[in-house]
Design a protein around this motif. Sequence first.
Motif, mmCIF file in Angstrom:
data_model
loop_
_atom_site.group_PDB
_atom_site.id
_atom_site.type_symbol
_atom_site.label_atom_id
_atom_site.label_comp_id
_atom_site.label_asym_id
_atom_site.label_seq_id
_atom_site.Cartn_x
_atom_site.Cartn_y
_atom_site.Cartn_z
ATOM 1 N N ASN A 138 0.815 -1.251 -0.016
ATOM 2 C CA ASN A 138 0.003 -0.088 -0.063
ATOM 3 C C ASN A 138 0.786 1.137 0.027
ATOM 4 O OD1 ASN A 138 -2.509 1.310 -0.055
ATOM 5 N ND2 ASN A 138 -2.630 1.604 2.019
ATOM 6 N N GLN A 146 2.150 4.413 -2.065
ATOM 7 C CA GLN A 146 1.585 5.041 -3.269
ATOM 8 C C GLN A 146 2.671 6.469 -3.479
ATOM 9 O OE1 GLN A 146 -2.503 5.558 -2.553
ATOM 10 N NE2 GLN A 146 -2.624 3.496 -2.030
ATOM 11 N N LYS A 153 -7.326 5.852 -1.667
ATOM 12 C CA LYS A 153 -6.152 5.157 -1.691
ATOM 13 C C LYS A 153 -5.277 4.985 -0.720
ATOM 14 C CE LYS A 153 -5.972 5.924 -6.741
ATOM 15 N NZ LYS A 153 -5.114 6.465 -7.922
ATOM 16 N N PRO A 210 -9.002 -1.583 1.365
ATOM 17 C CA PRO A 210 -8.767 -1.958 0.267
ATOM 18 C C PRO A 210 -9.790 -2.128 -0.676
ATOM 19 C CG PRO A 210 -7.535 -3.361 1.887
ATOM 20 C CD PRO A 210 -8.448 -2.473 2.579
ATOM 21 N N CYS A 252 -1.597 3.629 5.136
ATOM 22 C CA CYS A 252 -0.062 3.634 4.271
ATOM 23 C C CYS A 252 0.818 3.575 5.126
ATOM 24 C CB CYS A 252 0.080 4.816 3.277
ATOM 25 S SG CYS A 252 -0.092 6.351 4.187
#
Length: 1018
Positions: free
Chosen positions: A139, A141, A171, A176, A930
């Motif tokens: 995760n 990004q 996100k 998820p 995250c």
Amino acid sequence: MAAAWEKGKAVENGESPFVLGSIVRIFMKNFLTYTVCEVHPGPNLNVVVGANGTGKSSIVCAICLGLAGKPAFLGRADKVGLFVKQGCMKAVVEIELFKSPENILITREIYVANNTSVWFINKKPATLKTVEEQIAALNIQVDNLCQFLPQDKVGEFTRLSKTELLEATEKSIGSPEMYQFHCELKNFREKERELENFFREKNTSLEKMKQRVERYKQDVERYHECKRHVDLIEMLERKRPWVEYENVREQHEEVKQCRNQVKKELKCLRELQAPWTRKIQEAEENLNNLDMKTRDNTAEIRNISQKCKEKQDALEMKDKQIEEINQAFRMKKDEETNRQKKIYQTQQIIEEWQSELDTMTVCENLQPQIDAVNTELKKLQEEKANIDNNVSDLRAEKTNQEREEKRIIDRLGQLNNIMHVKEEKLKQRFRDTHSALLWLRNNKDKFKKKTCEPMMLEVRDRQNLRVNAVCAPDKSCAEILPSRPIEELHRYGFYSYLRELFDAPSPVMSYLCYQYRVHDVPVGTQKTRDMIERVIQETNLKQIYTAEERYVIKMSSYTKQTITSNICLKDAQYLTSSVDTEERGQLENQRQNISNTLKSLDARLTALFERQKLLDLKDNKLRQEKKALLERENRRRQLESKIGVKYDSLRQLEQDAIDLEKEFQLANVKIKEINKQKAELVTELMHLMKRIIPLNVDKVDLAFQMTRVTAKKNRLQSEYKAGTVQLRAAQQRLHELDNKKQHLYDKCRELMKQAQHICRLRPDQDFPEEFQVAFQTLPNTLEEIDAFLNEEKTRASCFTGLSSSVVEEYNKQTQEIQQLTEYLEEKRNELNNYKQNISQIKEKWINLLKVMIEQINEKFSKFFSSMQCVGEVDLHKENEEEYEKYGIRIRVKFHSSTELHELTPYYHSGGEKTVSTMLYLMALQELNRCPFRVVDEINQGMDPTNERRVFEMVVETACKKRTSQYFLITPKLLQNLTYNDKMTVLFVYNGPFMLETYKWNLKCFKKRQRRLSNITAS
């Protein structure tokens, strides 16, 4: 950094403070400003502090590029090769991510050549796709501004649309399946919309097809009715030739019987007329014999008459010959008379010319006068030749001047076109400067010294225009020499100084040399780029240009070391085309000089043309005078010559005399001979006349005999005629019946063939039984058939515009309607399934979304309240079913006198946008799933009060237990800030006394510190 490393190793058997995917170690080699560097961040808040230019953002770049990020995410460069340290061909970035039981090590080797990269996972080669999959599973990004916010992308966060902010938040902190639900909803809605549009279009098409089929149905019924009439017409047309054939066959049998009867009657009549026939034949034979004798007699008479005519023609020819002889003699006589007249006329002319010659005095000597005229003419010719040469030279010079003027005009046109293009660019980009330029051109007389275009001075007039301006130095700097010759720099790839690569007016060049030192800025090639580090160290240049980059070398205020920055050169915008003003001025002066020269040449040519006219008049006068003198001198010689010629002509005439007496005797001899031949012809003609007389007598006798025989024949024929009237009538009747019988026979055969053809029967085929049955129900006479046929054709003609294609189209449309109905039923079921799926997924997504936004709003509002401000986060939607337009709306209020207003990049100040962005990211921190978040120099736009409050919130939020890792990059910190034991401070320092990485040992530092403390205490 050592403290951070110890924290990372502190927990080996218990639960690790790092969350899954957190960064444990960062290693950089030959990357941007670092030769070798290794960073060990802590599991919670990591504050990276260092002066500008020391390499803080280089760590951020290493995190992004090491985790499969693209250079565009950083907003610094578009090629990954530009992140390699100057002078090196390869850089290495190594990121160690936490994962139990064994960490993940991702290595990226960056090569300058071709901007390529090589990837490794746990020291094993891997592909970029494998690395991206591994990072996505954790995760991470780096392209999500809610998780990774580089220094050059801070301003872009506030420019995110509501939809983009929602997707980035989903996100970053959503479950998820949440973002997956959102994507599925958008896809399902798009497919639902497509199905609805498709269903609507197909339903409309189906209705139109049903209406069209309904119209076709009436046409099909009419077509079948028309088909029945057409079939009946076809059967009537088949029977009609058979009926017609039968009628003709019956007529043929009747005519055949009548012919046999007439033939018998004709035979009886011929037997009765036989004696009369023999007598008439005998009379015809006698008549034929007499006719033959008459023809022979006539031929003989015609032959003799032809010979008589020939003799008469010969006599006429002899008469013509006599007449020709007499005519020839008369012509000789006339010719002699004309000769005598010519002799007399010639003698008269000779006497007149001789009298003139006798009376003419001896001519005076005219040669001196002729020589004087010739001398004057020669002088005139020489002067005219000189004038012609001068005119030719002046015309050639004028042509050359005009050609040069045209070249100058063309060149000025090219320069003016270039100036026009540049002025248009200036007008589009700097309208006030363009207006000032136009003012300058109209007011140049107001300036004491020379001004250059485009105008750079700050000119103020009634137009209220403001433009930037500079003055050239009093002492010209345009010719200042560089600090060193360019030849000394050739070994580094430099080929010229910047000043030598462009041209400008002297004041402009002087200013550029004075202000920007363009005379001392070298320009290099790719060779310079490849050895740039050596060039910087050995040349001590302040500014360098290569083919693609510009380098600026400065001295660091902190470390007194050399700091180099490079910038990619942009494409030229305003100087792509240049105008040489000096050349333009020279061309204008040349054009004016040529114009004056052309005027002078025209005046000289006009004077020469006038002088040429005067010389032509004088030349004509002298030539006439010379002609008169020559004529006077040649007159006597001409008379003597003419008299001699006439004497020769007179002697020739006297020699050509004709003897008329002799000619008369010759003519008489010829005439006597011809008369003798005429007498012989007359004798022969008389003999022929005697032969033709008895023949004419015999001809008359034969004519009398033929008349008597013809009368006898006519009498017999009259007597025979009465008895042959019945015979001729019978013969005529028989002939007519023969013709009629043959005609009916041929017609029968033709009708038989026609009937068989219409019924499609072979000649040897029997008549089908189905035709016999069908023909029994139809009329048996032609009149009835024709009447019935016309009636059916009239009925069939009422059905116009119909064909078999109507039935085919009707059946085809009916089948298509059935298929389309079944297809639409399938699509309707599919559409219902989509709506059911949308309803189910929407319920799950909306519930998750509302909970997430409520949590964010709670944290966001709490943070704003602690700063005595108001902030809210809510769900924004324009239409309940337009899922792609759902978004997150941030509304803030920093002053009690204002209302809540949506956060936009235009309404709020830079500090307000920065505080709102930071607090929103902090609101996501506790909810974030995250592994880490990076924020680079976001506190630079805040005032000290807000910066202190925000920092305290960041420390409080990021240092809670089991929160994700947080990187805060800043060049400075306020004094007396609140710190937490869980936070890690990473100092970035560059300088001449900096220890090498391999010499850094925190344990030794602590041991030394304790020893020094003990010494101090004792």
